[in-house]
Enzyme design. Structure first.
Site, mmCIF file in Angstrom:
data_model
loop_
_atom_site.group_PDB
_atom_site.id
_atom_site.type_symbol
_atom_site.label_atom_id
_atom_site.label_comp_id
_atom_site.label_asym_id
_atom_site.label_seq_id
_atom_site.Cartn_x
_atom_site.Cartn_y
_atom_site.Cartn_z
ATOM 1 C CG HIS A 61 39.357 33.785 36.559
ATOM 2 N ND1 HIS A 61 39.407 35.140 36.518
ATOM 3 C CD2 HIS A 61 38.548 33.467 37.594
ATOM 4 C CE1 HIS A 61 38.668 35.634 37.495
ATOM 5 N NE2 HIS A 61 38.145 34.637 38.169
ATOM 6 C CG ASP A 64 40.780 35.605 33.310
ATOM 7 O OD1 ASP A 64 39.591 35.564 32.969
ATOM 8 O OD2 ASP A 64 41.163 35.863 34.476
ATOM 9 C CG MET A 95 45.539 34.598 43.292
ATOM 10 S SD MET A 95 44.327 34.898 41.988
ATOM 11 C CE MET A 95 43.510 36.369 42.595
ATOM 12 C CD GLU A 188 36.968 37.312 45.787
ATOM 13 O OE1 GLU A 188 37.918 36.732 45.209
ATOM 14 O OE2 GLU A 188 36.413 38.322 45.343
ATOM 15 C CE LYS A 190 29.677 39.983 44.001
ATOM 16 N NZ LYS A 190 29.940 39.972 42.545
ATOM 17 C CD GLU A 224 35.821 42.215 45.211
ATOM 18 O OE1 GLU A 224 36.381 41.255 44.656
ATOM 19 O OE2 GLU A 224 34.902 42.866 44.692
ATOM 20 C CG HIS A 227 32.805 40.675 47.136
ATOM 21 N ND1 HIS A 227 33.490 39.549 46.785
ATOM 22 C CD2 HIS A 227 32.573 41.350 45.975
ATOM 23 C CE1 HIS A 227 33.654 39.522 45.470
ATOM 24 N NE2 HIS A 227 33.114 40.615 44.962
ATOM 25 C CG ASP A 252 40.250 40.230 45.370
ATOM 26 O OD1 ASP A 252 41.466 39.971 45.246
ATOM 27 O OD2 ASP A 252 39.353 39.546 44.833
ATOM 28 C CG ASP A 262 30.131 43.152 42.184
ATOM 29 O OD1 ASP A 262 30.960 43.754 42.881
ATOM 30 O OD2 ASP A 262 30.404 42.180 41.467
ATOM 31 C CG ASP A 264 33.996 44.579 40.946
ATOM 32 O OD1 ASP A 264 34.148 44.331 42.160
ATOM 33 O OD2 ASP A 264 33.607 43.718 40.135
ATOM 34 C CG ASP A 294 38.661 41.411 41.777
ATOM 35 O OD1 ASP A 294 38.711 41.516 40.537
ATOM 36 O OD2 ASP A 294 37.975 40.561 42.352
HETATM 37 C C1 GLT Z 1 35.075 37.968 39.511
HETATM 38 C C2 GLT Z 1 34.665 38.397 40.885
HETATM 39 C C3 GLT Z 1 35.824 38.675 41.760
HETATM 40 C C4 GLT Z 1 36.673 37.494 42.035
HETATM 41 C C5 GLT Z 1 37.343 36.965 40.838
HETATM 42 C C6 GLT Z 1 38.036 35.689 41.179
HETATM 43 S S1 GLT Z 1 36.325 36.830 39.492
HETATM 44 O O1 GLT Z 1 35.512 39.069 38.778
HETATM 45 O O2 GLT Z 1 33.820 39.526 40.785
HETATM 46 O O3 GLT Z 1 35.447 39.269 42.957
HETATM 47 O O4 GLT Z 1 37.713 37.888 42.886
HETATM 48 O O5 GLT Z 1 37.351 34.571 40.776
HETATM 49 MN MN MN Z 2 37.346 39.664 44.033
HETATM 50 MN MN MN Z 3 33.608 42.361 43.090
#
Ligand code: GLT
Ligand code: MN
Ligand code: MN
Length: 394
Positions: A61, A64, A95, A188, A190, A224, A227, A252, A262, A264, A294
């Site tokens: 980003h 970042d 990206m 993306e 979510k 993702e 998500h 992702d 969430d 991750d 991700d």
């Molecule tokens: C954030 C989010 C991710 C996205 C990123 C891109 S930022 O961490 O949870 O799923 O892909 O903006």
């Molecule tokens: Mn993501």
């Molecule tokens: Mn996520």
């Protein structure tokens, strides 16, 4: 049958384009209930970690890389160090994306904010972040609308929110074209977190939205795992829809227990069966975009363990890729696949395309439903054979 590889035989293949984000490997382990457990490290150091595990690239980003309040001199120094780390580690930046969610200005969204000046600021910030991404060679630009939503529908008109998103995307497509950046945009989805409700909650929503844009050919999706699993959906089916539509521009990879916050998690660490079918889908369909992880290491990890997390993500993908090949070459499995995909050339040629003649012939065709229902579907056997491959005994 494919030969099983030794423990060290699953090195990351550069053709897989495995990438990590500055925000993922550099994640300091904070959560809503506690602050960071790892020291924050600069972008060049994160690139060193990503390089040390043999990844292909690193994404970011805008903030970042360059803190939102950095001076021009600070920004130049950070870029110089980062560029050197990319070179030293042979890393690409496929990206880039914009942080449109951390700063309080975006507390009620960015492109969908109720405040026109904030919407303009979000577009301006994205233009600058696109400049930054292009400077490092990025060709894919991700749009994650983390705060494009609401807690109550009293706050924002949801139809207006769609129109505002479209206006922003149309403007930014033209910006990319006018600058000659050649970006492909990847949206993306979510369903929630950080907002109670996020617009375009699932990948399918974006697949519909994209066709309403001025430049649909420039825009695809970045689904993702976590998500769609948060929404209780079958991620493989969402990705299949994107692939079939020619819209899978980025992906992702991570993992997520169904029905939880969430998470991750590291790829393939929670739902192995879904991960297997996902890898098989991507490989069977020759997906050749970046495979971006991700995900975050556990909050309990130190940076040595973060390396295990990053290496493990790629290794699991490579292992599942081999298992997918094994599945495709397994005689017992393929004979069931062949058996259940029953051909019927005489009638299937009629349904290929509607003509009055075909319709007439189809109406007259002898299709005995009782007989048809008798065809064997040994899916229990097929699934057990599949599970034995996943479990490592086949
Ligand atoms: C954030 C989010 C991710 C996205 C990123 C891109 S930022 O961490 O949870 O799923 O892909 O903006
Ligand atoms: Mn993501
Ligand atoms: Mn996520």
């Amino acid at each position: 049958m494919a030969k099983r590889k030794s423990r060290s035989g699953y090195e990351p293949d550069p053709k897989m384009k495995f990438t990590f984000g500055l925000w993922t490997v550099g994640n300091p382990g904070a959560d809503p209930f506690g602050g960071p457990t790892r020291e924050r490290i600069p972008p060049w150091k994160i690139a060193d970690i990503v390089g040390s595990v043999g990844a292909y690239g690193v994404n970011f980003h805008d903030n970042d890389l360059i803190p939102i309040d950095a001076t021009a001199e600070e920004a130049a120094a950070i870029k110089k160090d980062f560029r050197k780390a990319l070179r030293d580690n042979g890393l690409k930046v496929p990206m880039a994306t914009t942080n449109l969610f951390s700063d309080p200005v975006f507390k009620d969204g960015a492109f969908t904010s109720n405040n026109a000046a904030i919407r303009a600021y979000a577009i301006q910030k994205t233009m600058r972040a696109m400049d930054l991404g292009a400077e490092f060679g990025a060709r894919i630009y991700v749009f994650w609308g983390g705060r494009e939503g609401c807690e109550t529908d009293a706050a924002k008109d949801p139809v207006e929110a769609i129109k505002r998103s479209r206006e922003a995307m149309n403007f930014l497509c033209e910006y990319s074209i006018s600058q000659g950046y050649g970006y492909k945009f990847a949206m993306e989805a979510k369903p929630n977190e950080p907002r109670a409700h996020i617009y375009n909650a699932v990948t399918g929503s974006y697949l519909a939205f994209i066709n309403t844009l001025d430049h649909p050919e420039m825009v695809g999706v970045n689904p993702e795992v976590a998500h769609e699993h948060m929404a209780g959906l079958n991620f493989v089916h969402q990705v299949a829809a994107a692939l079939e539509a020619g819209k899978l521009f980025h992906i992702d990879l991570n993992d997520q227990e169904f029905g939880r916050y969430d998470q991750d998690f590291r790829f393939a660490s929670a739902n192995l069966k879904h991960a297997f079918f996902l890898v098989k889908l991507l490989e069977d369909n020759k997906y050749n975009g970046p495979r971006h992880f991700d995900s975050h290491a556990y909050r309990t990890s130190d940076y040595t363990d973060v390396k295990s997390f990053a290496a493990g993500s790629m290794r699991s993908y490579m292992i599942l890729k081999e298992k997918a090949e094994r599945w495709n070459n397994d005689r017992a499995i393929q004979s069931i696949v062949k058996q259940v995909n029953a051909a019927a050339p005489a009638v299937s040629k009629l349904t290929k395309k509607f003509t009055k003649k075909n319709a007439k012939a189809l109406l007259a065709a002898d299709l005995d439903r009782v007989q048809l229902a008798k065809a064997k579907l040994p899916y229990e056997k097929l699934d057990q054979l599949t599970m034995e491959i996943i479990m490592g005994v086949q």
